[in-house]
Design an enzyme around this catalytic site. Structure first.
Site, PDB file in Angstrom:
ATOM      1  N   VAL A  46       2.294   1.168  -1.219  1.00  0.00           N
ATOM      2  CA  VAL A  46       2.509   1.762   0.257  1.00  0.00           C
ATOM      3  C   VAL A  46       3.002   0.989   1.211  1.00  0.00           C
ATOM      4  CG1 VAL A  46       1.756   3.454   1.558  1.00  0.00           C
ATOM      5  CG2 VAL A  46       1.097   3.767  -0.585  1.00  0.00           C
ATOM      6  N   CYS A  47       2.246  -0.192   1.198  1.00  0.00           N
ATOM      7  CA  CYS A  47       2.543  -1.272   2.040  1.00  0.00           C
ATOM      8  C   CYS A  47       3.868  -1.591   2.512  1.00  0.00           C
ATOM      9  CB  CYS A  47       1.465  -2.518   2.028  1.00  0.00           C
ATOM     10  SG  CYS A  47      -0.184  -2.091   1.880  1.00  0.00           S
ATOM     11  N   PRO A  48       4.739  -1.860   1.589  1.00  0.00           N
ATOM     12  CA  PRO A  48       6.184  -2.427   1.806  1.00  0.00           C
ATOM     13  C   PRO A  48       6.836  -1.250   2.399  1.00  0.00           C
ATOM     14  CG  PRO A  48       5.857  -2.313  -0.604  1.00  0.00           C
ATOM     15  CD  PRO A  48       4.527  -2.234   0.066  1.00  0.00           C
TER      16      PRO A  48
END
Length: 187
Positions: A46-48
């Site tokens: 999810v972070c990118p």
């Protein structure tokens, strides 16, 4: 305890920005609007998508005089490696703070106990170093840069228009409210 209306704590750390390693401290924020955007870890899922979304809107943040600081407990070296190996993260032009000792993450109260990872936390900081907005989401819930822009515009409007407040879903240019006895029970 909420950090809204509290001053950020001092910090100094190494960061990656524009292909270079730089040092960043709380004093660099003086007189500027800033967003601290905490995320669990580089090279994840999810972070990118979140950091890419911020990168796509970075020009709009800059037009508002807002600097973005993404923060994870990874090192500035790891940020560079991620930036160099990911097409999505390669778009990032804002500052990526390394926080391997967890000082900044703990200062903002988003360290996952016993894990050494940050929660997904967003903090809007005004030019006086005071936190004006906080959002913390669970691991699987990504954030939206467009909504963050809306919140920053509202925070900036309220800061420059004492006595006015922005209602739900307020967008720049729309009507605000002036709280008074006359409004009680009429909204």
């Amino acid at each position: 305890m909420s950090l809204v209306n509290t001053k950020i704590k001092p910090f100094t750390t190494q960061a990656f920005k524009d292909g270079k390693f730089i040092q960043v401290s709380d004093t660099d924020l003086a007189g500027k609007w800033a967003v601290f955007f905490f995320y669990p870890a580089d090279f994840t899922f999810v972070c990118p998508t979140e950091l890419g979304d911020l990168a796509d809107h970075y020009g709009e943040f800059q037009k508002l005089g807002v600097e973005i600081y993404s923060v994870s407990t990874d090192t500035h070296f790891t940020h560079k490696a991620w930036h160099d190996s990911s097409e999505t993260i390669g778009k990032v032009k804002y500052t990526m703070l390394g926080d391997p000792a967890g000082v900044i993450t703990n200062n903002f109260g988003v360290m996952r106990e016993g894990q050494g990872l940050a929660d997904r936390g967003t903090f809007v900081v005004d030019p006086n170093g005071v936190i004006q907005a906080v959002e913390v989401t669970a691991e699987g819930i990504g954030r939206d840069a467009a909504d963050l822009l809306r919140k920053i515009k509202a925070a900036q409007y309220v800061a420059s228009h004492p006595g006015e407040v922005c209602p739900a879903k307020w967008q720049e240019g729309e009507k605000t409210l002036a709280p008074s006895l006359d409004l009680v029970g009429k909204i």
